[in-house]
Design a protein around this motif. Structure first.
Motif, PDB file in Angstrom:
ATOM      1  N   ALA A 216      -0.442  -0.704 -11.192  1.00  0.00           N
ATOM      2  CA  ALA A 216      -0.759  -1.814  -9.976  1.00  0.00           C
ATOM      3  C   ALA A 216      -0.920  -3.055 -10.375  1.00  0.00           C
ATOM      4  O   ALA A 216      -0.357  -4.082  -9.931  1.00  0.00           O
ATOM      5  CB  ALA A 216      -1.839  -1.350  -9.099  1.00  0.00           C
ATOM      6  N   PHE A 217      -1.573  -3.362 -11.449  1.00  0.00           N
ATOM      7  CA  PHE A 217      -1.844  -4.742 -11.853  1.00  0.00           C
ATOM      8  C   PHE A 217      -0.468  -5.452 -12.539  1.00  0.00           C
ATOM      9  O   PHE A 217      -0.504  -6.542 -12.255  1.00  0.00           O
ATOM     10  CB  PHE A 217      -3.084  -4.559 -13.058  1.00  0.00           C
ATOM     11  CG  PHE A 217      -3.353  -6.053 -13.671  1.00  0.00           C
ATOM     12  CD1 PHE A 217      -4.100  -7.071 -13.080  1.00  0.00           C
ATOM     13  CD2 PHE A 217      -2.778  -6.487 -14.854  1.00  0.00           C
ATOM     14  CE1 PHE A 217      -4.410  -8.351 -13.451  1.00  0.00           C
ATOM     15  CE2 PHE A 217      -3.151  -7.393 -15.417  1.00  0.00           C
ATOM     16  CZ  PHE A 217      -3.730  -8.610 -14.660  1.00  0.00           C
ATOM     17  N   LEU A 218       0.003  -4.625 -13.248  1.00  0.00           N
ATOM     18  CA  LEU A 218       1.321  -5.036 -13.934  1.00  0.00           C
ATOM     19  C   LEU A 218       2.388  -5.465 -13.155  1.00  0.00           C
ATOM     20  O   LEU A 218       3.256  -6.407 -13.338  1.00  0.00           O
ATOM     21  CB  LEU A 218       1.968  -4.276 -15.308  1.00  0.00           C
ATOM     22  CG  LEU A 218       0.789  -4.303 -16.181  1.00  0.00           C
ATOM     23  CD1 LEU A 218       1.151  -3.123 -17.388  1.00  0.00           C
ATOM     24  CD2 LEU A 218       0.518  -5.553 -17.027  1.00  0.00           C
ATOM     25  N   ALA A 219       2.401  -4.600 -12.092  1.00  0.00           N
ATOM     26  CA  ALA A 219       3.734  -4.840 -11.068  1.00  0.00           C
ATOM     27  C   ALA A 219       4.057  -6.056 -10.746  1.00  0.00           C
ATOM     28  O   ALA A 219       5.302  -6.342 -10.571  1.00  0.00           O
ATOM     29  CB  ALA A 219       3.616  -3.646  -9.831  1.00  0.00           C
ATOM     30  N   PRO A 220       3.184  -6.901 -10.476  1.00  0.00           N
ATOM     31  CA  PRO A 220       3.874  -8.412  -9.718  1.00  0.00           C
ATOM     32  C   PRO A 220       4.353  -9.267 -10.987  1.00  0.00           C
ATOM     33  O   PRO A 220       5.131 -10.173 -10.951  1.00  0.00           O
ATOM     34  CB  PRO A 220       2.320  -8.995  -9.540  1.00  0.00           C
ATOM     35  CG  PRO A 220       1.514  -7.846  -8.911  1.00  0.00           C
ATOM     36  CD  PRO A 220       1.830  -6.845 -10.035  1.00  0.00           C
ATOM     37  N   PHE A 221       3.879  -8.708 -12.236  1.00  0.00           N
ATOM     38  CA  PHE A 221       4.633  -9.653 -13.477  1.00  0.00           C
ATOM     39  C   PHE A 221       5.685  -9.007 -14.086  1.00  0.00           C
ATOM     40  O   PHE A 221       6.342  -9.663 -14.744  1.00  0.00           O
ATOM     41  CB  PHE A 221       3.392  -9.630 -14.454  1.00  0.00           C
ATOM     42  CG  PHE A 221       2.062 -10.137 -13.795  1.00  0.00           C
ATOM     43  CD1 PHE A 221       1.952 -11.638 -13.259  1.00  0.00           C
ATOM     44  CD2 PHE A 221       0.987  -9.227 -13.547  1.00  0.00           C
ATOM     45  CE1 PHE A 221       0.570 -12.095 -12.813  1.00  0.00           C
ATOM     46  CE2 PHE A 221      -0.224  -9.863 -12.992  1.00  0.00           C
ATOM     47  CZ  PHE A 221      -0.598 -11.256 -12.620  1.00  0.00           C
ATOM     48  N   ILE A 222       5.828  -7.524 -13.746  1.00  0.00           N
ATOM     49  CA  ILE A 222       7.132  -6.754 -14.138  1.00  0.00           C
ATOM     50  C   ILE A 222       7.713  -6.034 -13.250  1.00  0.00           C
ATOM     51  O   ILE A 222       7.276  -4.940 -12.928  1.00  0.00           O
ATOM     52  CB  ILE A 222       6.546  -5.862 -15.319  1.00  0.00           C
ATOM     53  CG1 ILE A 222       5.822  -6.727 -16.370  1.00  0.00           C
ATOM     54  CG2 ILE A 222       7.746  -5.232 -16.160  1.00  0.00           C
ATOM     55  CD1 ILE A 222       5.081  -5.749 -17.621  1.00  0.00           C
ATOM     56  N   PRO A 223       8.600  -6.923 -12.590  1.00  0.00           N
ATOM     57  CA  PRO A 223       8.852  -6.158 -11.255  1.00  0.00           C
ATOM     58  C   PRO A 223       9.466  -4.879 -11.184  1.00  0.00           C
ATOM     59  O   PRO A 223       9.587  -4.131 -10.213  1.00  0.00           O
ATOM     60  CB  PRO A 223      10.121  -7.351 -10.962  1.00  0.00           C
ATOM     61  CG  PRO A 223       9.683  -8.445 -11.468  1.00  0.00           C
ATOM     62  CD  PRO A 223       9.025  -8.054 -12.921  1.00  0.00           C
ATOM     63  N   GLU A 224      10.088  -4.211 -12.587  1.00  0.00           N
ATOM     64  CA  GLU A 224      10.768  -3.017 -12.496  1.00  0.00           C
ATOM     65  C   GLU A 224       9.798  -1.799 -12.523  1.00  0.00           C
ATOM     66  O   GLU A 224       9.945  -0.663 -12.232  1.00  0.00           O
ATOM     67  CB  GLU A 224      11.499  -3.100 -13.779  1.00  0.00           C
ATOM     68  CG  GLU A 224      12.737  -3.895 -13.903  1.00  0.00           C
ATOM     69  CD  GLU A 224      12.796  -5.391 -14.047  1.00  0.00           C
ATOM     70  OE1 GLU A 224      11.399  -5.779 -14.284  1.00  0.00           O
ATOM     71  OE2 GLU A 224      13.418  -6.280 -13.697  1.00  0.00           O
ATOM     72  N   ILE A 225       8.314  -2.241 -12.548  1.00  0.00           N
ATOM     73  CA  ILE A 225       7.363  -1.331 -12.756  1.00  0.00           C
ATOM     74  C   ILE A 225       7.269  -0.763 -11.281  1.00  0.00           C
ATOM     75  O   ILE A 225       7.007  -1.589 -10.327  1.00  0.00           O
ATOM     76  CB  ILE A 225       6.178  -1.649 -13.137  1.00  0.00           C
ATOM     77  CG1 ILE A 225       6.164  -1.737 -14.738  1.00  0.00           C
ATOM     78  CG2 ILE A 225       5.054  -1.016 -12.964  1.00  0.00           C
ATOM     79  CD1 ILE A 225       4.935  -2.557 -15.427  1.00  0.00           C
ATOM     80  N   ASP A 226       7.216   0.537 -11.066  1.00  0.00           N
ATOM     81  CA  ASP A 226       7.040   1.264  -9.842  1.00  0.00           C
ATOM     82  C   ASP A 226       5.650   1.411  -9.557  1.00  0.00           C
ATOM     83  O   ASP A 226       4.973   2.091 -10.346  1.00  0.00           O
ATOM     84  CB  ASP A 226       7.844   2.407  -9.575  1.00  0.00           C
ATOM     85  CG  ASP A 226       7.808   3.162  -8.185  1.00  0.00           C
ATOM     86  OD1 ASP A 226       8.053   4.322  -8.314  1.00  0.00           O
ATOM     87  OD2 ASP A 226       7.152   2.480  -7.457  1.00  0.00           O
TER      88      ASP A 226
END
Length: 250
Positions: A216-226
């Motif tokens: 959840a934390f990484l998703a804004p910085f790595i868009p491909e992460i679901d």
């Protein structure tokens, strides 16, 4: 499209190869969506023989070079020996392999990550620590496990201003290496830090709860992460000062 790049910094007495194992939960989340650069500390402090529990990848032996980013000397004064050599290395890596979007740091590597982020955010900051004339842009995010402040009085100037870098802080309630209070102290230097607190010691949890929080934390910085199931990672959510605190069992 260029993949986001993340610098990965191991703890005291470890190395890049070992940190890849310890951070396997993080690696599984990121997958092929970002480039992870695992760096070896420049200070060799001997040999570390890991336990068989650490050796989950068959191509590794149980002898590891024991590396660090600095060596603390306590006597009449506190001294972080080797920190200049480390910052010279970091400056070269930033210039030659950057730009880096974020940093993953564990223990001493987390403390170093904060120093790097601070020096890049406040270029021209006067003091004994420097990254030279690097043109590297400020770091966009930090994932810090078992983080602490460099406990050298002459470096206190680094922690005077609030660091407005999005940050996720992972800490064990029974950590006896970096006590929780030391981690909470450094969290206070950040603007709206996110905190994942787990029942355990000095390690990065491999639990599904921790994985969901990191995702959840990484998703804004790595868009491909679901990050569709973000809420499943929150077993309990409370407010702790300006921090978003998440508590879970490891």
């Amino acid at each position: 499209m260029t993949k986001p790049k993340i610098l990965c910094l191991h703890g005291f007495g470890e190395n890049a190869e070992l940190f890849k194992i310890r951070s396997r939960n993080f690696r599984a989340i990121v997958g092929d969506h970002a480039e992870l650069v695992y760096l070896d500390g420049p200070i060799d402090i001997g040999k570390l023989h890991t336990t068989t529990g650490d050796l989950t990848e068959s191509d590794l032996s149980n002898g590891f070079t024991n590396l660090a980013w600095w060596w603390m000397r306590r006597g009449w004064s506190y001294e972080a020996r080797g920190i200049g050599k480390t910052l010279d290395l970091i400056s070269s890596v930033l210039e030659e392999q950057g730009p880096f979007d974020g940093i993953l740091g564990f223990s001493q590597g987390a403390a170093l990550a904060i120093v790097i982020a601070e020096l890049l955010a406040q270029k021209g900051l006067e003091g004994p620590l420097s990254l030279g004339n690097t043109a590297h842009p400020p770091i966009k995010f930090l994932v810090l496990a078992g983080a602490f402040q460099m406990e050298v009085p002459e470096y206190d100037y680094l922690y005077k201003e609030t660091l407005a870098v999005p940050s996720l802080h992972i800490m064990g309630t029974y950590d006896t290496v970096v006590e929780p209070e030391r981690s909470r102290t450094v969290q206070a230097y950040f603007d709206k830090p996110q905190v994942f607190e787990f029942v355990g010691g000095h390690f990065i949890p491999q639990s599904p709860q921790c994985a969901r929080v990191m995702r959840a934390f990484l998703a804004p910085f790595i868009p491909e992460i679901d990050a569709e199931d973000n809420s499943a990672g929150r077993s309990q959510s409370v407010s702790s000062g300006s921090a978003d605190a998440i508590s879970a069992a490891a």
